[in-house]
Design an enzyme around this catalytic site. Sequence first.
Site, mmCIF file in Angstrom:
data_model
loop_
_atom_site.group_PDB
_atom_site.id
_atom_site.type_symbol
_atom_site.label_atom_id
_atom_site.label_comp_id
_atom_site.label_asym_id
_atom_site.label_seq_id
_atom_site.Cartn_x
_atom_site.Cartn_y
_atom_site.Cartn_z
ATOM 1 C CD GLU A 192 0.286 1.274 -5.485
ATOM 2 O OE1 GLU A 192 -0.901 1.608 -5.372
ATOM 3 O OE2 GLU A 192 0.921 0.724 -4.564
ATOM 4 C CD GLU A 224 5.804 1.483 -1.403
ATOM 5 O OE1 GLU A 224 4.882 0.831 -0.878
ATOM 6 O OE2 GLU A 224 5.606 2.434 -2.181
HETATM 7 C C1 GLA Z 1 1.502 1.190 -1.460
HETATM 8 C C2 GLA Z 1 1.899 2.642 -1.498
HETATM 9 C C3 GLA Z 1 2.448 3.100 -0.216
HETATM 10 C C4 GLA Z 1 1.717 2.555 0.974
HETATM 11 C C5 GLA Z 1 1.589 1.078 0.857
HETATM 12 C C6 GLA Z 1 0.907 0.476 2.029
HETATM 13 O O1 GLA Z 1 2.547 0.359 -1.565
HETATM 14 O O2 GLA Z 1 2.816 2.945 -2.497
HETATM 15 O O3 GLA Z 1 2.411 4.479 -0.172
HETATM 16 O O4 GLA Z 1 0.464 3.151 1.079
HETATM 17 O O5 GLA Z 1 0.858 0.811 -0.293
HETATM 18 O O6 GLA Z 1 0.478 1.347 2.973
#
Ligand code: GLA
Length: 354
Positions: free
Chosen positions: A159, A264
């Site tokens: 990110e 994710e």
């Molecule tokens: C982001 C991060 C993850 C996690 C999510 C939500 O996507 O990459 O590690 O913390 O947020 O918890």
Amino acid sequence: MTRNLLLFAILLMGGCRQPSAQPGTTPNPTPVTSTLRSVASFPVGAAINPSLLTGKPLYRQTLETEFSSITSENHLKMRQVHPEKDRYDWSGGNTIVDFANQTGKRMHGHALVWHQSVPDWVTQFKGDSLAWENLLRDHITTVVKQYKGKIASWDVVNEAFLDDGTLRPTLWLQNLGPGYMARSFQYARQADPAVKLFYNEYGQEYSAKKLAAVLAMVADFRKRNIPIDGVGLQMHTNIDHPDAQIENAIRQTAATGLLVHISELDVRVNQAKTANFSPTDALWQRQKAKYQAIATAYRTIVPPAQQHGITTWNVSDADSWIPSFCQCNDFPLPFDKDFKKKAAYDGFLTGLKP
Ligand code: GLA
């Protein structure tokens, strides 16, 4: 007739097979239970938590049966793994990595450099750019070496861009300048020449500018021979998000030629974030359709050699981060709180099937 002849006659007449239930039908074959990992031609993963793994038998059982890849949800983030300057805590990470290794699942590490989950000793750190560089390099080198040979792939930087495509003003950027990203990948490569290195990001499916920024970073890395093997599309999404935008993000990311990881995945249903929300059957069906569409898009768009897999962010609705994040109840995963397969599971399974 001798006994042998009698047996021969029985065999000729169809042996001891069960007779057909009705003329013209074949007997029911033994039911073969499909699982996510058995139908997919690429790894299907879940991000996991060590206390659930050791405390909830159904959690562990579902992971063993359904998944072929494991990601550490929180326990390899800097705050958990490196709580003090001269102290690493491998306990949570080891539980996860050992489980993956012992059950023959691919292990994906998450995440070496991120602006959240930073320990206090780092947010309070005072030092010049050389001291910051040493801090970054030591952290990456120590963690990657600790799990060398046990972790197959790492999210190196997580990110780093804002939705408008500019660099997120993190403490890493502020103290190390924009080159911190490339150098993080180089440190990780030096620590483990065989591990696959990923850039992981959210929102490429809704922000064209962020998608373009990630792709430009990849192109720049390749031009300068900075090691990078893959890109993660987090895909924290919802039932309303247009399939075409998701497909576009996958297609453009695959065009880099790198590995692509849907890293994710979860699909929110409670769009209005109402309290005491209880989805209607129509909403469950839309969640099912979204899981199916995402898995189908990934399977058909990403060339097989670039398919790092699809990972859901935890396993059951009871274990998802979403309710605490949105301060509402939601049900974003393929398994319900009792690990029963939801309609979303069926959609996911159908989309994964070649
Ligand atoms: C982001 C991060 C993850 C996690 C999510 C939500 O996507 O990459 O590690 O913390 O947020 O918890």
